[in-house]
Enzyme design. Structure first.
Site, PDB file in Angstrom:
ATOM      1  N   HIS A 196       1.240  -0.839   0.178  1.00  0.00           N
ATOM      2  CA  HIS A 196      -0.007   0.224  -0.308  1.00  0.00           C
ATOM      3  C   HIS A 196       0.885   1.669  -0.175  1.00  0.00           C
ATOM      4  O   HIS A 196       0.177   1.971  -0.914  1.00  0.00           O
ATOM      5  CB  HIS A 196      -1.022  -0.473   1.599  1.00  0.00           C
ATOM      6  CG  HIS A 196      -1.178   1.294   1.357  1.00  0.00           C
ATOM      7  ND1 HIS A 196      -1.284   2.359   2.557  1.00  0.00           N
ATOM      8  CD2 HIS A 196      -3.062   1.459   0.711  1.00  0.00           C
ATOM      9  CE1 HIS A 196      -2.080   2.754   2.838  1.00  0.00           C
ATOM     10  NE2 HIS A 196      -3.160   2.907   1.175  1.00  0.00           N
ATOM     11  N   GLU A 210       2.313   2.174  -3.128  1.00  0.00           N
ATOM     12  CA  GLU A 210       1.167   2.331  -4.395  1.00  0.00           C
ATOM     13  C   GLU A 210       1.066   3.657  -4.303  1.00  0.00           C
ATOM     14  O   GLU A 210       1.031   4.537  -4.509  1.00  0.00           O
ATOM     15  CB  GLU A 210      -0.596   1.726  -4.084  1.00  0.00           C
ATOM     16  CG  GLU A 210      -1.497   2.321  -3.959  1.00  0.00           C
ATOM     17  CD  GLU A 210      -2.767   2.226  -3.367  1.00  0.00           C
ATOM     18  OE1 GLU A 210      -3.018   3.472  -2.858  1.00  0.00           O
ATOM     19  OE2 GLU A 210      -3.041   2.100  -2.446  1.00  0.00           O
ATOM     20  N   HIS A 211       1.218   4.381  -2.469  1.00  0.00           N
ATOM     21  CA  HIS A 211       1.112   5.975  -3.235  1.00  0.00           C
ATOM     22  C   HIS A 211       2.343   6.005  -3.123  1.00  0.00           C
ATOM     23  O   HIS A 211       1.439   8.174  -3.906  1.00  0.00           O
ATOM     24  CB  HIS A 211       1.646   6.321  -1.374  1.00  0.00           C
ATOM     25  CG  HIS A 211      -0.468   6.024  -0.421  1.00  0.00           C
ATOM     26  ND1 HIS A 211      -0.839   7.750   0.692  1.00  0.00           N
ATOM     27  CD2 HIS A 211      -1.587   5.084  -0.173  1.00  0.00           C
ATOM     28  CE1 HIS A 211      -1.719   7.582   1.017  1.00  0.00           C
ATOM     29  NE2 HIS A 211      -1.736   6.150  -0.111  1.00  0.00           N
ATOM     30  N   GLU A 221      -4.649   8.140   7.674  1.00  0.00           N
ATOM     31  CA  GLU A 221      -5.341   7.490   6.682  1.00  0.00           C
ATOM     32  C   GLU A 221      -5.431   5.759   7.327  1.00  0.00           C
ATOM     33  O   GLU A 221      -6.395   5.437   8.007  1.00  0.00           O
ATOM     34  CB  GLU A 221      -4.842   6.732   5.284  1.00  0.00           C
ATOM     35  CG  GLU A 221      -5.816   5.912   5.400  1.00  0.00           C
ATOM     36  CD  GLU A 221      -4.774   4.961   3.030  1.00  0.00           C
ATOM     37  OE1 GLU A 221      -3.536   6.196   3.653  1.00  0.00           O
ATOM     38  OE2 GLU A 221      -5.836   4.354   2.441  1.00  0.00           O
TER      39      GLU A 221
END
Lengths: 429, 430
Positions: B67, B70-71, B142
């Protein structure tokens, strides 16, 4: 351009909007009932769709009604209450498979339409009241909904912002209703209100899917009739309320992430000349990941995962929301307000305006690819009594200038800053 | 370029596997204004332990790295890729799941440019120490946001009760602590290993001309050089068949308790087609008993054990599988007890022809509804492709199911030590 055109026909007691489209493998039917926002109606109008979709005259239990829907190839029925500006809207939605994709030949759509009509117009009633058992169970569900609003921090913070910001305006009324009103409500009283609602609300029916318009109209004429009284909804002009002094409200709750919400008055609503510029303003300011808020609050200062804005088209509000560490309140607030000031000063480029126009048009076209999205866009016209073709809407957006965006920005007034933060250790400060 | 024609669905897909191994799928829908493109790698949060490309030794990377990566792919040395899409009138996004990382855009014009941007930014990583540090603050927020969401916590809490060791039990974003350990070097290691074109798929759906689009992709990929496609050595820990914790509960500031019942599904050794059938049958059966038309739902609802928040889902993959049922409850103990009893009762259930026909019809309608969404088609098609299943075969597959299939499924489904209960209780207000 691939924009669906609607055909609007005045029927007995409602307006029928027909939208033939090759885009979908299902057919969507939506009935929208509109009234004023009134405190004494809120709880009833929250409960009404919940009770109606539980049973009908011929399907006396939720299970029997749902089984009937499943037999119609998993037809989906839903219903909800919303606020749109100073209007209250109850929507009933049904989505049914298009027979063209099924191996069997049935009169699926006709049966679905009849059932849809039955859910709205032929509820299960005994001695002038809704079924007692269904009523009390749904009452309990609504009670639970009202008490658990606080669990969803983002929507709770948004509700609290509107409470404070629009204190004496109908718009602050709660769409789920009120516990005191709910406790006092019985099934007879709700049924009495239902009769008022079913005759007096303004009704618009939308049908969208891959079909022949004439055939659909005939089918709907055959099963959809309404004995309507005069629509009593008074058009509530949203008064343009000017702000004397911005409010700042800080409340505490058990949470990890603080919710910072800001409310501005735009003094611009759907149909106004500068409504299109407001859309561009919002896109530049906080509508996209390329916007000022995202770039500054998130990317530059790493203060938040989300920082965005949206506007309410009929009430004239612009709302900013961001989830931040409770310790970063002052910094985040300062950055957001600085970005707003920069917008007011016209501190953005021609190029950014052009790009944002394309993004807004893109978003609009994409929304119109979706059947529910298209209906929501078209319903703006009913709410605002302002007719505008989709092509013209897009055209107007493309014509917005840098100056118009700065002008609409300068009309914006900060009304309320609301911050929901974590409880301080040890209680008092 | 190969043409796959699906007559009943009135759709056609064009596909090709390029020289570098990239699988491309194109779905032309000229009636739509929009085009949706998704570029996905077969790499998700569960791929934590593997042999990096060019190495012989297995490594384990910090939780949440897929993840994080991905960012970070959106950030380049000189710019943010979101801005590139913005300039081209597109909106871009990305997501990471247990098994997949996907980058996507949607736009109504400048499609060729946007497709090129999508391919180029994913295939041109730039990670620096400074930008990795900066991202930690954003992702921490997040994670904190999800920490406050009781529904998310109840979902992961249930999976953690089901699984002892398998990394499916780790939150996709990792933890605030685990992401602190992530370095630029880790990101490059994961990138080099999992972002080879042969481990990826590209699906473009919408207002496109397939021949031209395929040519554009072919050319774009032809200009880039890649090492020969690697064999990726992934390893997952040995996972017992029974659940890790039969009961667990936590406290959170909620007004109403939540109660979830999880079922650890047996997936080892199943073929893609068997996984699809199991997924269909389980959702049809759960729908029959536990949706609003169901006998069990009616009882639970009328006895005030559940409300509208009650839901169920089944997620089956090659490496793991689970079913979760539950929602808000005023009496979570009683709900857990009743749902468990009901699940056990399923073994004895007989399904009538009439009921089964209704279950099938419901599933068919649900599938057609989903097929209105190009996002669903593109995401699900690539997901199923990894399992060796064709999304457009789902409709004939549903039609072919029989009462016997359902009864067999019911007989073998529920076992006591595969069930876990997870609850969230309101914390005492201070």
């Amino acid at each position: 351009m691939k924009v669906n055109k609607e055909q609007m026909v005045e029927k007995q007691g409602y307006r029928l909007h027909i939208l033939p489209s090759k885009k979908y493998k299902t057919i969507n039917i939506v009935a929208k009932f509109k009234s004023d926002l009134k405190k004494e109606w809120m709880t009833k109008r929250a409960l009404l769709p919940m009770v109606l979709q539980k049973a009908t005259k011929n399907h006396p239990s939720a299970r029997s009604l749902q089984s009937a829907l499943e037999n119609l190839y998993g037809t989906v029925l839903s219903s909800d209450s919303t606020k749109k500006g100073e209007n209250h809207v109850i929507s009933f939605r049904m989505e049914v498979a298009n027979e063209a994709y099924l191996r069997t030949e049935t009169s699926l759509l006709k049966q679905a339409l009849e059932l849809f009509h039955e859910v709205i117009f032929e509820p299960k009633v005994e001695q002038g009241a809704f079924d007692e058992k269904i009523f009390s169970r749904e009452k309990q569900t609504l009670e639970q909904k009202i008490t658990s609003i606080k669990d969803e921090k983002m929507s709770y913070a948004n509700m609290r912002l509107i409470d404070e910001m629009c204190k004496d305006e109908p718009y602050s009324l709660h769409v789920h209703g009120y516990l005191d009103d709910l406790k006092a409500l019985d099934s007879k009283e709700l049924y009495e209100y239902y009769q008022h609602f079913i005759t007096n609300d303004l009704l618009d029916v939308y049908v969208i899917g891959d079909f022949e318009a004439d055939a659909i109209e005939e089918m709907i004429d055959g099963c959809f009739t309404r004995e309507a009284g005069d629509n009593t909804a008074v058009d509530q002009e949203s008064p343009h309320k000017h702000v004397e002094e911005p409010k700042e409200i800080i409340e505490e709750d058990d949470l990890n992430q603080g919710k910072l919400h800001l409310g501005f008055r735009t003094h611009t609503t759907f149909g106004d000349e500068d409504y299109y510029a407001l859309q561009i303003f919002n896109g530049l300011f906080g509508g996209f990941p390329s916007s000022k808020l995202f770039m500054n609050v998130r990317e530059k200062h790493s203060l938040a995962y989300y920082a965005a804005s949206r506007f309410e088209s009929h009430k004239g509000l612009l709302l900013v929301f961001s989830g931040i560490d409770p310790n970063n309140y002052d910094q985040a607030k300062t950055i957001i307000l600085e970005q707003m000031d920069a917008m007011k000063k016209g501190d953005f480029t021609e190029e950014e305006v052009e790009q944002t126009k394309e993004l807004v048009v893109n978003q609009l076209l994409e929304t119109m690819d979706n059947s529910q999205g298209l209906i929501e866009i078209l319903y703006h016209q009913v709410l605002s009594k302002h007719q505008i073709e989709a092509e013209e809407l897009i055209d107007r957006i493309r014509k917005v200038t840098h100056k118009e965006v700065a002008d609409v920005a300068s009309k914006l007034e900060l009304d309320t800053i609301y911050f929901l933060t974590s409880r301080k250790e040890g209680g008092e400060q | 370029m190969e043409e796959l024609v699906y007559e009943q669905m009135k759709e056609k897909i064009y596909t090709e596997t390029l020289d570098n191994g990239l699988k491309v799928f194109l779905l032309s829908k000229p009636e739509m204004a929009k085009t949706y493109g998704i570029f996905a790698t077969n790499y998700g949060s569960i791929d934590q332990t593997f042999i990096p490309i060019g190495s012989n030794e297995t490594v384990t990377v910090p939780e949440g790295i897929a993840h994080f990566l991905e960012h970070k792919l959106f950030e380049k040395e000189d710019r943010d890729v979101f801005q590139d899409f913005t300039k081209q009138g597109a909106s871009a996004n990305a997501f990471t799941s247990f098994t997949k990382t996907a980058y996507l855009f949607s736009a109504t014009n400048q499609i060729e440019k946007n497709v090129t941007t999508l391919l180029d930014f994913v295939q041109d990583p730039y990670f620096s120490d400074q930008s990795v540090e900066k991202e930690k603050g954003i992702i921490a927020q997040e994670i904190r946001m999800y920490d406050d969401q009781a529904d998310w916590r109840s979902f992961f809490g249930t999976i953690q009760s089901l699984y002892h060791k398998h990394p499916v039990r780790v939150d996709i974003a990792g933890t605030v602590e685990s992401i602190q350990e992530i370095t630029k070097e880790d990101l490059y290691t994961c990138y080099e290993t999992f972002y080879h074109p042969s481990n990826m798929t590209l699906f473009i759906a919408g207002n496109i001309e397939p021949t031209e689009m395929m040519e554009l992709v072919r050319k774009n990929q032809g200009q880039k050089s890649f090492s020969p496609s690697p064999e990726i050595g992934r390893s997952y820990p040995e996972e017992p068949a029974e659940v890790a914790k039969k009961f667990n509960s936590i406290e959170m500031p909620v007004t109403t308790s939540k109660c979830m019942v999880g079922i650890k599904e047996k997936v080892s050794g199943l073929s893609g087609k068997e996984i699809l059938r199991a997924e269909l049958l389980s959702s049809m059966i759960l729908g029959h008993y536990f949706s609003k038309s169901g006998e069990f739902y009616e009882e639970l609802y009328n006895s005030d054990l559940i409300d509208d928040s009650f839901h169920f889902e089944t997620d089956l993959d090659k490496e793991f599988g689970f079913t979760i049922l539950g929602g808000d409850s005023r009496n979570p103990e009683k709900l857990a007890e009743r749902v468990k009893e009901m699940l056990h009762q399923l073994r004895e259930e007989k399904v009538s022809e009439e009921d089964f026909e209704r279950m099938k019809r419901k599933k068919i309608g649900q599938f057609l509804r989903a097929m209105n969404s190009m996002e669903f088609i593109a995401n699900q098609f690539t997901q199923y492709h990894l399992l060796g299943v064709d999304l457009f075969d789902v409709l004939p597959e549903i039609e072919s199911l029989t009462v016997k299939d359902a009864e067999e499924y019911l007989e073998n489904w529920i076992q006591e030590d595969h069930i876990a209960v997870f609850q969230i209780k309101p914390s005492k207000q201070g």
